[in-house]
Design a protein around this motif. Structure first.
Motif, short mmCIF file in Angstrom:
data_model
loop_
_atom_site.label_atom_id
_atom_site.label_comp_id
_atom_site.label_asym_id
_atom_site.label_seq_id
_atom_site.Cartn_x
_atom_site.Cartn_y
_atom_site.Cartn_z
N UNK A 147 0.78 -1.23 0.00
CA UNK A 147 0.00 0.00 0.00
C UNK A 147 0.81 1.28 0.00
N UNK A 148 2.13 1.19 0.06
CA UNK A 148 2.97 2.39 0.10
C UNK A 148 3.12 2.96 -1.31
N UNK A 149 3.05 4.27 -1.40
CA UNK A 149 3.24 4.98 -2.66
C UNK A 149 4.35 6.01 -2.49
N UNK A 150 4.95 6.46 -3.57
CA UNK A 150 5.97 7.50 -3.45
C UNK A 150 5.44 8.75 -2.77
N UNK A 151 4.17 9.08 -3.01
CA UNK A 151 3.59 10.28 -2.42
C UNK A 151 3.46 10.13 -0.90
N UNK A 152 3.00 8.96 -0.48
CA UNK A 152 2.87 8.71 0.97
C UNK A 152 4.24 8.68 1.63
N UNK A 153 5.19 8.06 0.98
CA UNK A 153 6.56 8.01 1.50
C UNK A 153 7.11 9.43 1.69
N UNK A 154 6.91 10.27 0.69
CA UNK A 154 7.39 11.65 0.77
C UNK A 154 6.71 12.41 1.91
N UNK A 155 5.42 12.16 2.10
CA UNK A 155 4.68 12.85 3.16
C UNK A 155 5.17 12.40 4.54
N UNK A 156 5.46 11.10 4.68
CA UNK A 156 5.97 10.59 5.96
C UNK A 156 7.33 11.20 6.25
N UNK A 157 8.21 11.23 5.26
CA UNK A 157 9.54 11.80 5.45
C UNK A 157 9.45 13.27 5.85
N UNK A 158 8.49 13.98 5.29
CA UNK A 158 8.35 15.41 5.59
C UNK A 158 7.96 15.66 7.03
N UNK A 159 7.33 14.67 7.66
CA UNK A 159 6.91 14.81 9.06
C UNK A 159 8.01 14.42 10.04
N UNK A 160 9.07 13.79 9.55
CA UNK A 160 10.13 13.33 10.42
C UNK A 160 11.33 14.27 10.35
N UNK A 161 12.11 14.28 11.41
CA UNK A 161 13.37 15.02 11.39
C UNK A 161 14.25 14.43 10.29
N UNK A 162 14.84 15.27 9.45
CA UNK A 162 15.68 14.75 8.37
C UNK A 162 16.80 13.85 8.88
N UNK A 163 17.11 12.83 8.09
CA UNK A 163 18.15 11.89 8.46
C UNK A 163 19.48 12.60 8.70
N UNK A 164 19.79 13.60 7.91
CA UNK A 164 21.06 14.32 8.06
C UNK A 164 21.18 14.96 9.44
N UNK A 165 20.08 15.48 9.96
CA UNK A 165 20.11 16.10 11.28
C UNK A 165 20.26 15.04 12.36
#
Length: 234
Positions: A147-165
């Motif tokens: 059920x995962x889509x690129x759009x959902x993945x991008x939205x989840x990442x946007x809610x999380x602290x970036x990996x670089x930080x």
């Protein structure tokens, strides 16, 4: 008792790392599992969540997590209200876990918390392990999920602290893209180092807890510890 935090962004291998730490004999508190218990029938979060999100009721008396997730996913204000309910309850579960492990005489206890930095959970830890992987591998792992889509993945990442930080804030980094055997080797080294050190985070007290190197004032000592743990390349 040395308290080791474990965190990482979606698809970075945190669940695998937590399982390997259990395999090494370390007690691990799973914050996601705690949320599931809190939202299950009879859970402490059911009544306050239903008071705010009545449409999230499940037929069994608990919370329909899928309906709740759909309600808050694209609504920042609703998500904030949910977090205000859940985060203190999840923190209480973590504190109970730490108190229990101390009573049992554990040398090391692990807090597996996806939003550890976002919720200030690092203050409960003597050191934080951040699991990471190349962006292409992260995407590959996540997009294989049902059920995962690129759009959902991008939205989840946007809610999380970036990996670089997260990587910059980490006391120890573990690259999970090198194979499970290598990840296990690195985690075994980290567990050994943690068990050799006296924890300062529990019971809670003022001041920043020590990290795995034993000090943040000695860059040389910290560098040696990171290399021993196999956490990063210079």
């Amino acid at each position: 008792m040395f308290v080791l935090g474990l965190t990482g962004s979606i698809g970075m291998g945190k669940s695998t790392a937590a399982g390997l730490l259990r395999r090494l004999g370390l007690p691990v508190h799973d914050a996601d599992a705690a949320v599931h218990r809190l939202l299950a029938p009879g859970g402490a979060a059911v009544a306050p969540v239903l008071a705010t999100f009545p449409d999230a009721a499940a037929a069994d008396g608990g919370i329909d997590r899928r309906a709740l997730g759909a309600r808050v996913f694209h609504d920042a204000a609703a998500l904030k209200r949910l977090e205000t309910i859940l985060h203190p309850l999840v923190r209480r579960e973590a504190l109970r876990f730490l108190a229990r492990q101390q009573r049992l005489g554990a040398d090391v206890a692990v807090l597996d918390i996806p939003l550890l930095y976002e919720t200030g959970g690092e203050r409960l830890c003597d050191a934080v392990v951040v699991v990471t992987a190349p962006a292409w591998l992260q995407a590959q792992r996540v997009l294989r999920r049902p059920g995962m889509t690129p759009e959902t993945f991008a939205a989840i990442k946007a809610k999380q602290m970036p990996d670089a930080i997260k990587r910059r804030r980490a006391d120890v980094l573990v690259q999970t893209g090198l194979g499970k055997g290598e990840t296990l080797r690195r985690l075994r080294s980290i567990a050994r180092l943690a068990a050799e050190r006296k924890g300062q985070a529990w019971p809670p007290r003022q001041g920043r807890p020590q990290v795995l190197s034993g000090t943040r004032n000695s860059e040389r000592t910290a560098h040696k510890t990171r290399n021993a743990a196999g956490d990063r390349e210079d």
